[in-house]
Design a protein around this motif. Sequence first.
Motif, short mmCIF file in Angstrom:
data_model
loop_
_atom_site.label_atom_id
_atom_site.label_comp_id
_atom_site.label_asym_id
_atom_site.label_seq_id
_atom_site.Cartn_x
_atom_site.Cartn_y
_atom_site.Cartn_z
N ASP A 11 0.86 -1.19 0.00
CA ASP A 11 0.00 0.00 0.00
C ASP A 11 0.90 1.24 0.00
N ALA A 56 0.39 4.33 -0.70
CA ALA A 56 -0.18 5.56 -0.15
C ALA A 56 -0.05 5.61 1.37
N ASN A 57 -0.22 4.45 2.01
CA ASN A 57 -0.13 4.38 3.47
C ASN A 57 1.24 3.93 3.97
N THR A 100 2.94 1.09 3.73
CA THR A 100 3.00 -0.22 4.38
C THR A 100 3.12 -1.32 3.34
N LYS A 113 -2.77 -3.60 9.51
CA LYS A 113 -2.14 -3.18 8.27
C LYS A 113 -2.06 -1.67 8.11
N VAL A 114 -2.42 -0.94 9.16
CA VAL A 114 -2.25 0.51 9.14
C VAL A 114 -1.45 0.90 10.37
N VAL A 115 -0.85 2.07 10.34
CA VAL A 115 0.09 2.45 11.40
C VAL A 115 -0.60 2.58 12.75
N LYS A 116 -1.77 3.23 12.81
CA LYS A 116 -2.46 3.42 14.09
C LYS A 116 -3.59 2.40 14.19
N ASN A 117 -3.26 1.23 14.75
CA ASN A 117 -4.27 0.18 14.78
C ASN A 117 -4.32 -0.58 16.08
N THR A 138 3.61 -7.30 8.52
CA THR A 138 3.28 -6.01 7.91
C THR A 138 4.26 -4.97 8.44
N ARG A 149 6.19 -0.94 8.08
CA ARG A 149 6.25 0.43 7.57
C ARG A 149 7.33 0.48 6.49
#
Length: 428
Positions: free
Chosen positions: A98, A100-101, A103, A179-183, A207, A209
């Motif tokens: 991803d 854009a994010n 990751t 799969k996202v930074v703030k999870n 997963t 960064r």
Amino acid sequence: MKLSAHQLAQALSASIGADRVTAEKNVLADHAIDGVAPALTCTPATVEQLAAAVKVCAAALATIAPWGGGTAMSLGNPPRSLDVVIRTVRLNQVIEHDPANLTVTVQSGITLNALQKVIAATQQFVPFDAPLPERSTIGGIVAANLNGPRRASYGSVRDLVIGMKVVLASGEIVKAGGKVVKNVAGYDMCKLFTGSLGTLAIIAEVTLRVAPIPPNSATVIAIGSRAQAADLAGRLAGTKLLPTSTFIFNAGAAAHWQLAVSFAGFAEAVTRQVNDLGEQAQRLGMTQEIVDGARTRQYWQAIADLPVSQDRLVYRVTVPRDAVMRTISTIADWIKGEPPQTICADMAMATVWIVLPANQSALDLFPRLITLTLQHRGHAVIFTAPAQLKHATDVWGPATPAHALMGKIKQEFDPAGLLNPGRFVGGL
């Protein structure tokens, strides 16, 4: 182990396929850990097959060692027992990138170089500086917590891992993070598995960064006495310069020491910082060399490779930042006149590596290092050593109060003690 090696091979073959299991002597010898060879190796091709193989081993009470690229298998104590090596080499896919994010999710058996090539198409990279990246797998890097020269700038392995899928000792597949930074709400289980050396679970997916590839980079290598190198490092810390890596380095007991400082970013910023540091070095009477492009990558990769130096004894010493140079000076005096050795220190992270010939004289240094680091509220471990030097000592040093808690965690995750038994801290 409840079953014979032949019976276990049959059970594994029935579960994941006969072509995934081998007992060939040359293969087993190639997968020995500190001289302890397994009875079998198996190579699952999917996460489900990995879980199935672990479940079979758990039912048979067969001990397991996960194996990625094999670059860090000399870390830790020799295993108390080793029945099956589970290789992750076929779990080598990029599951999702991803851009854009920032990751990427990958299977644990993909090598660092292979992953970097895939995501380079979007001008991104994983900021790991693992040793031997053409062989090191992402799962192995995470399990061994192999931080590299750019740790202070981009974060540690623990910082860069935001999600995992692991197989527990029971064969159960569980997920941690996302799969996202703030999870993450509550305890981040990814940090528990990172650096656990495969003693709590086998990592199946990770997963991470990722970061944009900097458009330019360069390294200033200032050469002078140990005192000059220390002085320049201190002055650098008091400036507004933003290095990506700062290492002090002495190879082969050379008379001169190097302070290597790398910068990355836009060309104008890199050039200005290189010039500013060069002027500081010149005022101290140090000679200097500036390397960029492929040469700077080669220089820093050689430093990243140091901890897994083949047929050497490698100590890792960690102390408070203000004690690094005093620690280096003491160690350098201790080993003066000894055969060629290397001292290398990450000045930002206060980690010192000492690479020595693999002999009894080098091993006898360990108690002195432990005493020295305790005086500075630090610690020392034998990071890498040939098997013959490990059997008489615990490479992790004396037990600490945290060992009891770690033992309770191990009991919860692996009550039968099947995953890499004996290799981790406190004999876990």
